[in-house]
Design a protein around this motif. Sequence first.
Motif, PDB file in Angstrom:
ATOM      1  N   LEU A  29       0.863  -1.044  -0.067  1.00 17.95           N
ATOM      2  CA  LEU A  29      -0.258   0.159  -0.211  1.00 17.95           C
ATOM      3  C   LEU A  29       0.376   1.002  -0.057  1.00 17.95           C
ATOM      4  O   LEU A  29       0.228   1.984  -0.487  1.00 17.95           O
ATOM      5  CB  LEU A  29      -0.630  -0.314   1.017  1.00 17.95           C
ATOM      6  N   SER A  30       2.487   1.499   0.124  1.00 17.01           N
ATOM      7  CA  SER A  30       2.947   2.296   0.335  1.00 17.01           C
ATOM      8  C   SER A  30       3.869   1.898   0.065  1.00 17.01           C
ATOM      9  O   SER A  30       4.656   0.670  -0.262  1.00 17.01           O
ATOM     10  CB  SER A  30       3.487   2.432   1.733  1.00 17.01           C
ATOM     11  N   SER A  31       4.638   3.168  -1.093  1.00 16.27           N
ATOM     12  CA  SER A  31       6.028   3.490  -2.052  1.00 16.27           C
ATOM     13  C   SER A  31       7.411   3.167  -1.024  1.00 16.27           C
ATOM     14  O   SER A  31       8.074   2.318  -1.966  1.00 16.27           O
ATOM     15  CB  SER A  31       6.137   4.577  -2.672  1.00 16.27           C
ATOM     16  N   THR A  32       6.843   3.476   0.445  1.00 18.42           N
ATOM     17  CA  THR A  32       8.118   2.947   1.051  1.00 18.42           C
ATOM     18  C   THR A  32       8.303   1.156   1.542  1.00 18.42           C
ATOM     19  O   THR A  32       9.660   0.891   2.331  1.00 18.42           O
ATOM     20  CB  THR A  32       8.238   3.467   2.844  1.00 18.42           C
ATOM     21  N   ASN A  33       7.222   0.533   1.265  1.00 20.36           N
ATOM     22  CA  ASN A  33       7.273  -0.897   1.308  1.00 20.36           C
ATOM     23  C   ASN A  33       6.972  -0.870   3.298  1.00 20.36           C
ATOM     24  O   ASN A  33       7.258  -2.891   4.159  1.00 20.36           O
ATOM     25  CB  ASN A  33       8.175  -1.973   0.925  1.00 20.36           C
ATOM     26  N   TYR A  34       6.967   0.236   3.955  1.00 23.90           N
ATOM     27  CA  TYR A  34       6.502  -0.144   5.868  1.00 23.90           C
ATOM     28  C   TYR A  34       5.471   0.393   5.890  1.00 23.90           C
ATOM     29  O   TYR A  34       5.413   1.193   5.520  1.00 23.90           O
ATOM     30  CB  TYR A  34       7.505  -0.069   5.863  1.00 23.90           C
ATOM     31  N   CYS A  35       4.562  -0.670   5.702  1.00 22.64           N
ATOM     32  CA  CYS A  35       2.713   0.330   6.122  1.00 22.64           C
ATOM     33  C   CYS A  35       2.276  -1.217   7.458  1.00 22.64           C
ATOM     34  O   CYS A  35       2.052  -2.273   6.173  1.00 22.64           O
ATOM     35  CB  CYS A  35       2.213   0.240   4.694  1.00 22.64           C
ATOM     36  N   LEU A  36       1.551  -0.425   8.235  1.00 21.36           N
ATOM     37  CA  LEU A  36       0.973  -1.275   8.682  1.00 21.36           C
ATOM     38  C   LEU A  36      -0.752  -0.454   8.831  1.00 21.36           C
ATOM     39  O   LEU A  36      -0.970   0.490   9.249  1.00 21.36           O
ATOM     40  CB  LEU A  36       0.833  -1.488  10.089  1.00 21.36           C
ATOM     41  N   ALA A  37      -1.617  -1.357   8.154  1.00 14.74           N
ATOM     42  CA  ALA A  37      -3.025  -0.785   7.771  1.00 14.74           C
ATOM     43  C   ALA A  37      -3.925  -1.748   8.264  1.00 14.74           C
ATOM     44  O   ALA A  37      -4.431  -3.272   7.790  1.00 14.74           O
ATOM     45  CB  ALA A  37      -2.980  -0.399   6.565  1.00 14.74           C
ATOM     46  N   ASN A  38      -5.459  -1.041   8.157  1.00  9.14           N
ATOM     47  CA  ASN A  38      -6.148  -1.544   8.453  1.00  9.14           C
ATOM     48  C   ASN A  38      -6.822  -0.729   7.305  1.00  9.14           C
ATOM     49  O   ASN A  38      -7.876   0.075   7.642  1.00  9.14           O
ATOM     50  CB  ASN A  38      -7.167  -1.475   9.785  1.00  9.14           C
ATOM     51  N   PRO A  39      -7.315  -1.133   5.630  1.00  8.63           N
ATOM     52  CA  PRO A  39      -7.478  -0.550   4.397  1.00  8.63           C
ATOM     53  C   PRO A  39      -9.077   0.522   4.674  1.00  8.63           C
ATOM     54  O   PRO A  39      -9.902   0.072   5.444  1.00  8.63           O
ATOM     55  CB  PRO A  39      -7.392  -0.476   3.520  1.00  8.63           C
ATOM     56  N   GLY A  40      -9.297   1.444   4.519  1.00  6.07           N
ATOM     57  CA  GLY A  40     -10.132   2.636   5.045  1.00  6.07           C
ATOM     58  C   GLY A  40     -10.286   3.140   6.107  1.00  6.07           C
ATOM     59  O   GLY A  40     -11.156   3.787   6.336  1.00  6.07           O
ATOM     60  N   TYR A  41      -9.245   2.622   7.697  1.00  7.75           N
ATOM     61  CA  TYR A  41      -9.566   2.850   8.567  1.00  7.75           C
ATOM     62  C   TYR A  41      -8.216   4.173   9.156  1.00  7.75           C
ATOM     63  O   TYR A  41      -8.248   4.989   9.886  1.00  7.75           O
ATOM     64  CB  TYR A  41      -9.673   1.958   9.544  1.00  7.75           C
ATOM     65  N   GLU A  42      -7.225   3.176   8.857  1.00 11.51           N
ATOM     66  CA  GLU A  42      -5.760   3.098   9.737  1.00 11.51           C
ATOM     67  C   GLU A  42      -4.784   3.117   8.970  1.00 11.51           C
ATOM     68  O   GLU A  42      -4.673   1.704   8.356  1.00 11.51           O
ATOM     69  CB  GLU A  42      -5.817   2.424  11.022  1.00 11.51           C
ATOM     70  N   TYR A  43      -3.832   3.986   8.914  1.00 13.25           N
ATOM     71  CA  TYR A  43      -3.036   3.370   8.370  1.00 13.25           C
ATOM     72  C   TYR A  43      -1.600   3.777   8.917  1.00 13.25           C
ATOM     73  O   TYR A  43      -1.525   5.271   9.470  1.00 13.25           O
ATOM     74  CB  TYR A  43      -2.459   4.159   7.089  1.00 13.25           C
ATOM     75  N   LEU A  44      -0.674   2.895   9.126  1.00 11.69           N
ATOM     76  CA  LEU A  44       1.196   3.654   9.865  1.00 11.69           C
ATOM     77  C   LEU A  44       2.139   3.109   8.824  1.00 11.69           C
ATOM     78  O   LEU A  44       2.359   2.001   8.598  1.00 11.69           O
ATOM     79  CB  LEU A  44       1.232   2.597  11.108  1.00 11.69           C
ATOM     80  N   ILE A  45       2.603   4.495   8.578  1.00  7.06           N
ATOM     81  CA  ILE A  45       3.799   4.268   7.282  1.00  7.06           C
ATOM     82  C   ILE A  45       4.769   4.553   8.263  1.00  7.06           C
ATOM     83  O   ILE A  45       5.115   5.840   8.401  1.00  7.06           O
ATOM     84  CB  ILE A  45       3.209   4.723   5.850  1.00  7.06           C
ATOM     85  N   TYR A  46       5.970   3.396   7.644  1.00  8.51           N
ATOM     86  CA  TYR A  46       6.976   5.137   8.295  1.00  8.51           C
ATOM     87  C   TYR A  46       8.332   4.658   7.278  1.00  8.51           C
ATOM     88  O   TYR A  46       8.085   3.674   5.290  1.00  8.51           O
ATOM     89  CB  TYR A  46       8.036   2.958   9.006  1.00  8.51           C
ATOM     90  N   GLN A  47       9.005   6.304   6.832  1.00  7.85           N
ATOM     91  CA  GLN A  47      10.050   6.511   5.830  1.00  7.85           C
ATOM     92  C   GLN A  47      10.969   5.984   6.015  1.00  7.85           C
ATOM     93  O   GLN A  47      11.709   7.084   7.127  1.00  7.85           O
ATOM     94  CB  GLN A  47       9.339   7.723   4.979  1.00  7.85           C
ATOM     95  N   PRO A  48      12.255   5.296   5.815  1.00  2.00           N
ATOM     96  CA  PRO A  48      13.271   5.891   6.271  1.00  2.00           C
ATOM     97  C   PRO A  48      14.214   6.705   5.955  1.00  2.00           C
ATOM     98  O   PRO A  48      13.664   7.547   4.758  1.00  2.00           O
ATOM     99  CB  PRO A  48      13.872   4.290   4.845  1.00  2.00           C
ATOM    100  N   ALA A  49      15.186   7.165   6.768  1.00  2.00           N
ATOM    101  CA  ALA A  49      15.661   8.751   6.528  1.00  2.00           C
ATOM    102  C   ALA A  49      15.806   8.867   4.808  1.00  2.00           C
ATOM    103  O   ALA A  49      17.012   8.296   4.170  1.00  2.00           O
ATOM    104  CB  ALA A  49      17.138   8.098   6.826  1.00  2.00           C
ATOM    105  N   SER A  50      15.120   9.849   4.939  1.00  2.00           N
ATOM    106  CA  SER A  50      14.749   9.885   3.707  1.00  2.00           C
ATOM    107  C   SER A  50      14.070  11.704   3.465  1.00  2.00           C
ATOM    108  O   SER A  50      13.303  12.014   3.936  1.00  2.00           O
ATOM    109  CB  SER A  50      13.890   9.142   2.462  1.00  2.00           C
ATOM    110  N   ASP A  51      14.835  12.324   2.553  1.00  2.00           N
ATOM    111  CA  ASP A  51      13.362  13.545   2.282  1.00  2.00           C
ATOM    112  C   ASP A  51      12.511  13.532   0.470  1.00  2.00           C
ATOM    113  O   ASP A  51      12.494  14.575   0.772  1.00  2.00           O
ATOM    114  CB  ASP A  51      14.030  14.723   2.370  1.00  2.00           C
TER     115      ASP A  51
END
Length: 104
Positions: A29-51
């Motif tokens: 679900l994320s281009s970072t490949n790090y996502c914990l989700a209940n799609p449509g309700y909650e998403y927690l995405i991690y973006q490694p050191a980057s701008d």
Amino acid sequence: FEPVRKNMGYTRIYAEKMDLSKAVPSGDLSSTNYCLANPGYEYLIYQPASDTVFSVNLEKGKYKYEWFNPESGQVKESGKMKAVKGSTLFKAPFIGDAVLYLKH
């Protein structure tokens, strides 16, 4: 050991905010490949050191968002947003590792 303890504490904060019984690892679900989700309700995405900009595939709706900086241990920005169904672009409001929490 101090950095490990701090990061475990940050993990606990979001574990208490989310309904973990419904959230599943959803790297697709994320281009970072790090996502914990209940799609449509909650998403927690991690973006490694980057701008850089990254995308999250969201369901249509209104979301509260929160940008967390794990280096400082602080929420750096929060607010509300509307999303259309599909890919939505995000960029952290700071440099370094970032966590984006979205809740419908």
